[in-house]
Design a protein around this motif. Structure first.
Motif, short mmCIF file in Angstrom:
data_model
loop_
_atom_site.label_atom_id
_atom_site.label_comp_id
_atom_site.label_asym_id
_atom_site.label_seq_id
_atom_site.Cartn_x
_atom_site.Cartn_y
_atom_site.Cartn_z
N VAL A 340 0.82 -1.21 0.00
CA VAL A 340 0.00 0.00 0.00
C VAL A 340 0.86 1.26 0.00
CG1 VAL A 340 -0.26 -0.04 2.53
CG2 VAL A 340 -1.92 1.21 1.12
N SER A 341 1.95 1.27 0.75
CA SER A 341 2.80 2.46 0.79
C SER A 341 3.51 2.68 -0.53
CB SER A 341 3.83 2.34 1.93
OG SER A 341 3.18 2.34 3.18
N ASP A 342 3.95 1.58 -1.16
CA ASP A 342 4.61 1.69 -2.46
C ASP A 342 3.68 2.32 -3.49
OD1 ASP A 342 6.82 0.47 -1.33
OD2 ASP A 342 6.31 -1.53 -2.08
N VAL A 343 2.42 1.88 -3.50
CA VAL A 343 1.46 2.43 -4.44
C VAL A 343 1.21 3.91 -4.14
CG1 VAL A 343 -0.94 2.31 -5.22
CG2 VAL A 343 0.36 0.20 -4.88
N ALA A 344 1.08 4.26 -2.87
CA ALA A 344 0.82 5.65 -2.50
C ALA A 344 1.95 6.56 -2.95
CB ALA A 344 0.63 5.76 -0.99
N LEU A 345 3.17 6.07 -2.94
CA LEU A 345 4.34 6.88 -3.30
C LEU A 345 4.50 7.06 -4.81
CD1 LEU A 345 6.89 5.52 -0.67
CD2 LEU A 345 5.84 7.79 -0.71
N THR A 346 3.64 6.41 -5.61
CA THR A 346 3.74 6.58 -7.07
C THR A 346 3.12 7.89 -7.54
OG1 THR A 346 1.65 5.38 -7.44
CG2 THR A 346 3.71 4.07 -7.43
N VAL A 347 2.44 8.62 -6.64
CA VAL A 347 1.86 9.91 -7.01
C VAL A 347 2.35 10.97 -6.03
CG1 VAL A 347 -0.21 8.96 -8.11
CG2 VAL A 347 -0.20 9.36 -5.65
N PRO A 348 2.43 12.24 -6.46
CA PRO A 348 2.97 13.28 -5.58
C PRO A 348 2.05 13.66 -4.43
CG PRO A 348 2.22 14.23 -7.66
CD PRO A 348 2.16 12.75 -7.83
N ASP A 349 0.72 13.55 -4.63
CA ASP A 349 -0.24 13.87 -3.58
C ASP A 349 -1.55 13.18 -3.89
OD1 ASP A 349 -1.74 15.54 -5.43
OD2 ASP A 349 -0.16 17.04 -5.14
N ASN A 350 -2.58 13.47 -3.11
CA ASN A 350 -3.86 12.78 -3.32
C ASN A 350 -4.72 13.41 -4.40
OD1 ASN A 350 -4.65 15.09 -1.98
ND2 ASN A 350 -6.17 14.05 -0.69
N GLY A 351 -4.26 14.51 -4.98
CA GLY A 351 -4.98 15.14 -6.07
C GLY A 351 -6.37 15.60 -5.70
N GLY A 352 -6.60 15.82 -4.40
CA GLY A 352 -7.92 16.26 -3.95
C GLY A 352 -8.89 15.14 -3.68
N CYS A 353 -8.45 13.88 -3.84
CA CYS A 353 -9.32 12.74 -3.61
C CYS A 353 -9.31 12.36 -2.12
CB CYS A 353 -8.85 11.54 -4.44
SG CYS A 353 -9.92 10.10 -4.32
N VAL A 354 -10.48 12.18 -1.56
CA VAL A 354 -10.62 11.85 -0.15
C VAL A 354 -11.36 10.51 -0.01
CG1 VAL A 354 -11.61 12.56 2.06
CG2 VAL A 354 -10.64 14.27 0.52
N PHE A 355 -10.83 9.63 0.84
CA PHE A 355 -11.44 8.33 1.11
C PHE A 355 -11.94 8.34 2.55
CE2 PHE A 355 -10.33 3.49 1.44
CZ PHE A 355 -11.69 3.17 1.46
N VAL A 356 -13.26 8.41 2.72
CA VAL A 356 -13.87 8.37 4.05
C VAL A 356 -14.26 6.92 4.32
CG1 VAL A 356 -15.70 9.25 5.55
CG2 VAL A 356 -14.76 10.70 3.74
N THR A 357 -13.54 6.27 5.23
CA THR A 357 -13.68 4.82 5.41
C THR A 357 -14.79 4.48 6.41
OG1 THR A 357 -11.99 4.81 7.13
CG2 THR A 357 -11.24 4.46 4.88
N ALA A 358 -15.98 5.01 6.16
CA ALA A 358 -17.09 4.84 7.11
C ALA A 358 -17.90 3.59 6.79
CB ALA A 358 -17.97 6.09 7.09
N PHE A 359 -17.23 2.45 6.66
CA PHE A 359 -17.94 1.21 6.35
C PHE A 359 -18.80 0.73 7.51
CE2 PHE A 359 -13.99 0.68 3.65
CZ PHE A 359 -14.61 1.13 2.50
N SER A 360 -18.50 1.18 8.72
CA SER A 360 -19.30 0.83 9.90
C SER A 360 -19.87 2.09 10.54
CB SER A 360 -18.44 0.07 10.91
OG SER A 360 -17.99 -1.15 10.38
N GLY A 361 -20.20 3.07 9.69
CA GLY A 361 -20.59 4.37 10.21
C GLY A 361 -19.35 5.12 10.66
N LEU A 362 -19.54 6.28 11.24
CA LEU A 362 -18.43 7.05 11.80
C LEU A 362 -18.45 6.92 13.31
CD1 LEU A 362 -18.47 10.35 9.69
CD2 LEU A 362 -16.65 8.65 9.76
N PHE A 363 -17.32 6.51 13.87
CA PHE A 363 -17.19 6.40 15.32
C PHE A 363 -16.74 7.75 15.88
CE2 PHE A 363 -16.73 1.53 16.15
CZ PHE A 363 -17.88 1.28 15.45
#
Length: 387
Positions: A340-363
């Motif tokens: 996962v870290s190797d893949v993340a380092l293939t781009v300079p930043d997140n390009g404005g993309c946000v991943f909200v991992t609320a698969f069980s709601g937000l705690f």
């Protein structure tokens, strides 16, 4: 050949796997075995485990780790006690006469009770619950999972009506089965796990009549495990069968409490933050619970024999490492989670993309049960694109 050293066995029953480890006097594991078990998702937001798999995976790990320990030249007699740490809140129900489970375990991440929680929040007295038990009304604690089972499972409701329903978190189920089930009927839970149910008064560490009445439960029909100290020389019983038959179980801690203890968080102000299926920060607040007004939980950090309970404030995030599995299994970003870290380092930043991992709601700190996992990007036009 025996070395004369003292070793400790540890059962680690987690959300995705079970382990048994044997530690030397310096806390170094010398033998271990780990087994992953099935994750069942019958519907969106539902997460279940087979209670039989939970106990059999633990028993297999005990056998194979002990075999490895003996192959190193050690003796079973050098293992002086066995402890348990476990996934919390996950709810198991079984027939108190036969010891057989009545339904799959409902896992702590499960959100099927969202509508039920919404209804509970409208009941008289709902606003007073957190001051008593330290937890907000949500899909997270065990209480709402038990209510869902009573409302939706004929087998569970029939056992309740007949006065044969036993309820417990995973620690209670493991201790009960490791001791041989109904034959010995060792039916106990440690206070760190009991503090995750919404049935226990956080201040006096006993079941609270006001809490149980709020959930409209009849304690003559549902059997609740006896709340005991996290460490106890006798109350957890002994292993009934297998290589370590007759060996004492001497303590139990919910997994996040165990992590705080493992990090030596024994003084006020010490904290730990760990990353597994979810992410959890526990902060030692001493011998009096602190009821948060900022979305944190009050919980028991540890409760050792011969001393007063020690409390913690907890910040709970439901989805941590499991979001990496989602990127791998559902989106195919990589074939090995370690990449996962190797893949993340293939781009300079997140390009404005946000991943909200609320698969069980937000705690913490929001406690929004019906929030959904979202991947979104704000475009230059200011619009939101969701995928």
């Amino acid at each position: 050949m025996a070395t004369g050293k003292t070793f400790v066995g540890s059962i680690d029953q987690g959300t995705t796997s079970s382990r048994f480890l044997i530690f030397d006097p310096n806390g170094v594991p010398v033998a271990s075995h780990q087994i992953e078990f099935r994750q069942m998702y019958p519907h969106s937001g539902w997460h279940e485990h087979d209670p039989v798999e939970l106990i059999t995976s633990v028993q297999t790990c005990i056998e194979l780790a002990t075999e490895a320990f003996l192959n190193l030249g050690h003796s079973k007699s050098e293992i002086k006690g066995i402890g348990i740490t476990n996934q919390r809140e996950t709810t198991v129900v079984w027939d108190s006469e036969t010891g057989e489970p009545l339904h799959n375990a409902i896992v702590w991440t499960d959100t099927r009770q969202t509508a039920l929680v919404r209804e509970l929040k409208t009941r008289s007295g709902a606003s007073e619950l957190q001051s008593l038990c330290g937890l907000p009304l949500s899909t997270y604690p065990s209480a709402t999972k038990l209510l869902w089972l009573l409302a939706n499972s004929q087998k569970v409701k029939a056992a309740y009506d007949a006065g044969r329903l036993s309820f417990g978190t995973v620690d209670a189920w493991l201790v009960y089965k490791l001791n041989g089930g109904p034959k010995k009927n060792v039916f106990v839970t440690d206070s760190t796990n009991a503090s995750r149910t919404m049935f226990m008064n956080i201040h006096n560490v006993t079941y609270d009549e006001k809490l149980i009445n709020f959930f409209q439960l009849d304690t003559k029909k549902v059997h609740l495990p006896k709340i005991i100290k996290s460490s106890h020389a006798e109350a957890y019983g002994t292993i009934a069968e297998g290589t370590l038959a007759g060996f004492k179980i001497t303590g139990c801690l919910g997994d996040q409490s165990a992590a705080l203890v493992g990090q030596n968080g024994f003084t006020i102000g010490r904290a730990k933050n760990t990353y597994g299926t979810g992410c959890f920060l526990l902060y030692n607040v001493g011998e009096k619970p602190v009821i948060s007004s900022h979305g944190l939980l009050a919980t028991i950090a540890y409760d050792f024999q011969g001393m007063k309970p020690v409390y913690a404030l907890e910040g709970s995030i439901a989805v941590g490492g499991s979001s990496v599995k989602f990127l791998m299994n559902n989106l195919g970003f990589f074939q090995d989670s370690s990449k996962v870290s190797d893949v993340a380092l293939t781009v300079p930043d997140n390009g404005g993309c946000v991943f909200v991992t609320a698969f069980s709601g937000l705690f913490a700190p929001y406690w929004i049960d019906d929030a959904k996992g979202t991947i979104c990007k704000a475009t230059t036009a200011g619009f939101l694109r969701q995928n």
